[in-house]
Design a protein around this motif. Structure first.
Motif, PDB file in Angstrom:
ATOM      1  N   SER A  11       0.840  -1.192   0.000  1.00  0.00           N
ATOM      2  CA  SER A  11       0.000   0.000   0.000  1.00  0.00           C
ATOM      3  C   SER A  11       0.879   1.248   0.000  1.00  0.00           C
ATOM      4  CB  SER A  11      -0.922   0.001   1.219  1.00  0.00           C
ATOM      5  OG  SER A  11      -0.160   0.051   2.405  1.00  0.00           O
ATOM      6  N   THR A  12       0.384   2.279  -0.668  1.00  0.00           N
ATOM      7  CA  THR A  12       1.072   3.559  -0.684  1.00  0.00           C
ATOM      8  C   THR A  12       0.045   4.669  -0.819  1.00  0.00           C
ATOM      9  OG1 THR A  12       2.806   4.889  -1.727  1.00  0.00           O
ATOM     10  CG2 THR A  12       1.468   3.515  -3.192  1.00  0.00           C
ATOM     11  N   GLU A  13       0.348   5.780  -0.216  1.00  0.00           N
ATOM     12  CA  GLU A  13      -0.501   6.957  -0.335  1.00  0.00           C
ATOM     13  C   GLU A  13       0.068   7.935  -1.354  1.00  0.00           C
ATOM     14  OE1 GLU A  13      -1.314   8.584   3.517  1.00  0.00           O
ATOM     15  OE2 GLU A  13      -2.045   6.667   4.287  1.00  0.00           O
TER      16      GLU A  13
END
Length: 146
Positions: free
Chosen positions: A9-11
């Motif tokens: 996951s990454t923002e």
């Protein structure tokens, strides 16, 4: 993203190839193609399964470095802050929860292996531990249970 059974996951928004190529040019290297394909979408990514076994030691992975200038995890800023603690031809691309670095080691050939360098609380930060023979092998380690 699910990559080799691990959720990433990454923002951060996707990074453009031109930005990645700028870092390569700055350092005078070529990143492994597997890394480029991964990092274009997932720079700054964190895995669901974070524990790695590096030379018999449990290491808790934090995230991949980013390609966003002035971000606290910007790949160029991290390198510039730590370059005196890194062996020659070692370039950081990820960090553990303590602030130690995972680096590409270009000392022996154009296809780098992955070295874990304990830059925090280490008496010998210029030493390192082999984390993987290549980027693909590094990613696959996140799927192994420790």
């Amino acid at each position: 993203m699910v990559d080799n059974n691990n959720a990433w996951s990454t923002e951060y928004p996707p990074v453009g190839i031109h930005t990645v190529k700028t870092v390569e040019k700055t350092w005078g290297i070529q990143f492994p193609s597997e890394y480029i394909h991964f990092i274009e979408k997932y720079h700054g990514a964190e895995p669901a399964q974070r524990t790695l076994n590096i030379s018999g030691k449990k290491v808790i992975f934090s995230s991949f470095l980013t390609f966003i200038a002035f971000d606290e995890l910007d790949i160029l800023d991290v390198y510039n802050e730590q370059k005196n603690n890194l062996p020659p031809n070692h370039f950081p691309f990820a960090i553990d929860v303590e602030g130690n670095l995972f680096c590409f080691n270009y000392s022996h050939n154009s296809q780098p292996n992955i070295i874990y360098i304990e830059t925090i609380n280490s008496y010998n930060p210029l030493g390192g531990h082999l984390a993987a023979t290549d980027f693909t092998a590094f990613i696959q380690q996140f799927n192994q249970t420790i």
